[in-house]
Design an enzyme around this catalytic site. Sequence first.
Site, PDB file in Angstrom:
ATOM      1  N   TYR A  46       0.824  -1.230   0.000  1.00  0.00           N
ATOM      2  CA  TYR A  46       0.000   0.000   0.000  1.00  0.00           C
ATOM      3  C   TYR A  46       0.856   1.279   0.000  1.00  0.00           C
ATOM      4  CZ  TYR A  46      -4.275  -2.597   1.380  1.00  0.00           C
ATOM      5  OH  TYR A  46      -5.353  -3.437   1.454  1.00  0.00           O
ATOM      6  N   HIS A  78      -2.730 -11.871   1.640  1.00  0.00           N
ATOM      7  CA  HIS A  78      -3.520 -10.809   0.998  1.00  0.00           C
ATOM      8  C   HIS A  78      -4.628 -11.325   0.080  1.00  0.00           C
ATOM      9  CE1 HIS A  78      -3.026  -6.333  -0.281  1.00  0.00           C
ATOM     10  NE2 HIS A  78      -4.286  -6.659  -0.147  1.00  0.00           N
TER      11      HIS A  78
END
Length: 253
Positions: free
Chosen positions: A36, A90
């Site tokens: 991110y 993830h």
Amino acid sequence: MPVLGLGTWMLTSHTRDLVANALRLGYRMIDTSGDYHTQSGIGIALTELAPPRDEIFITSKVETDQDAYQSTCRNLEELGLDYLDLVLIHEAPDKGVGEDLWRGLIRARDEGKARDIGVCSYKIAQLQELVDLTGEVPAVHQVEWSPFGHSLDMLSFCAAHEIQLQAYSPLTRGKRLEDERLLRIAAKYEKTPAQLILRWNLQHGVVPIPKAGRADHQQENLEIFDFDIEAIDMATLDGLNEQFSALEKLEYL
Ligand SMILES: NC(=O)c1ccc[n+]([C@@H]2O[C@H](COP(=O)([O-])OP(=O)(O)OC[C@H]3O[C@@H](n4cnc5c(N)ncnc54)[C@H](OP(=O)(O)O)[C@@H]3O)[C@@H](O)[C@H]2O)c1
């Protein structure tokens, strides 16, 4: 785990200031990931505000093409932390269920680098297979989840196995907040559509992690603890389900 968190995907500019603002407002859980590009900003905000570590809950994630243990260590370094409260795979791998990744996270947890470990966007059969292979139940399953796209079967499966569901993209990335039916129910409680959706999550025992860069959105999303959605309206909200995904598809179906 706090019952509400702050998502940080795309919170890439002014991350430090926006996370610091959220912490000052009262957020105690921050969701991030190695990919991110928000971890160093979050780390600086945590260093500057210095909240007691045991009052803060930080989640990060590892990718399917990484060594999960090494990736956890890198995430810790970027965040400047000694341990993560939660580390997640993830996404479900294309092949298999990520047994090696899971064993890497088990090692990280056993060495104290993570308090808990979990997965994202697994199908029910994949969750079951992971548990059957390793005997280790994920503490958390993070999935895309909103009134417009969710699965009560997944909710039941996770409840039966004591897996905590977390809702990502709970606000549909803003794509469905103007829905007439949502607006009508929100008006009844004198709340905004975003607040109604977040409260719907809480009442289902699901932990939402809305991303909000705007300070007014951050504040608004905290104001969900002073009302109850009646059963009839919960049922109407459940009935909005059309397997909508803000990200293309609900990967766990
Ligand atoms: N595990 C995974 O694979 C996965 C995938 C996707 C996301 N996530 C996590 O889940 C978090 C949340 O999901 P998301 O970022 O995809 O989408 P989201 O939280 O559904 O939506 C974020 C959008 O909603 C806006 N917003 C926030 N509060 C609002 C309010 N009260 N009224 C109106 N609009 C509002 C934000 O605007 P402003 O920013 O301008 O305030 C932003 O544009 C992510 O940030 C990430 O941490 C995880």
